[in-house]
Enzyme design. Sequence first.
Site, short mmCIF file in Angstrom:
data_model
loop_
_atom_site.label_atom_id
_atom_site.label_comp_id
_atom_site.label_asym_id
_atom_site.label_seq_id
_atom_site.Cartn_x
_atom_site.Cartn_y
_atom_site.Cartn_z
N CYS A 107 34.02 -28.47 11.86
CA CYS A 107 32.81 -28.91 12.56
C CYS A 107 32.48 -30.37 12.26
CB CYS A 107 31.62 -28.03 12.15
SG CYS A 107 31.28 -28.10 10.39
N CYS A 145 28.83 -22.59 6.44
CA CYS A 145 27.95 -23.73 6.17
C CYS A 145 27.47 -23.69 4.71
CB CYS A 145 26.76 -23.73 7.11
SG CYS A 145 27.22 -23.41 8.83
FE1 FES Z 1 29.37 -27.18 10.15
FE2 FES Z 1 27.33 -25.58 9.76
S1 FES Z 1 28.46 -25.84 11.58
S2 FES Z 1 28.35 -26.79 8.32
#
Ligand code: FES
Length: 138
Positions: free
Chosen positions: A36, A107
């Site tokens: 991400c 996360c």
């Molecule tokens: Fe990357 Fe939450 S989506 S840390």
Amino acid sequence: MALDYSKKVMDHFINPRNVGEIENPDGVGEAGNPKCGDIMKIYLKVNDADKTIEDVKFKTFGCASAIASSSMATELIKGKSIEDAWDLTNNAVAEALDGLPPIKMHCSVLAEEAIHTAINDYRAKHGLEVIPMEKHED
Ligand code: FES
């Protein structure tokens, strides 16, 4: 589809605790998730005499769950010894937030990893053995 976040996640996202930087920190750690692209940085002030975490701050460039996890994790390790702080797992952080949606559990891993990296940074600078980092599958 909107994710179902707990009240605690929303509270720590909207009003995060311990945001910022510590000047001349005793330990700094960073963790990132290449999928991400989110990044979390943790700064520690450690009492050399009893090895407790006197202060901790974070800077997170990331999603709501990453920010809430950083905030909760810093609250949970403040005042703890570096050994006890090491034992804080991402599951414990998520539990303290009354849970994270399953696809957001990764996360909370950033918080565990950033804290571990910061503690190891402190340990390395103070002649203590560096602890092997556990790799999370994600
Ligand atoms: Fe990357 Fe939450 S989506 S840390």
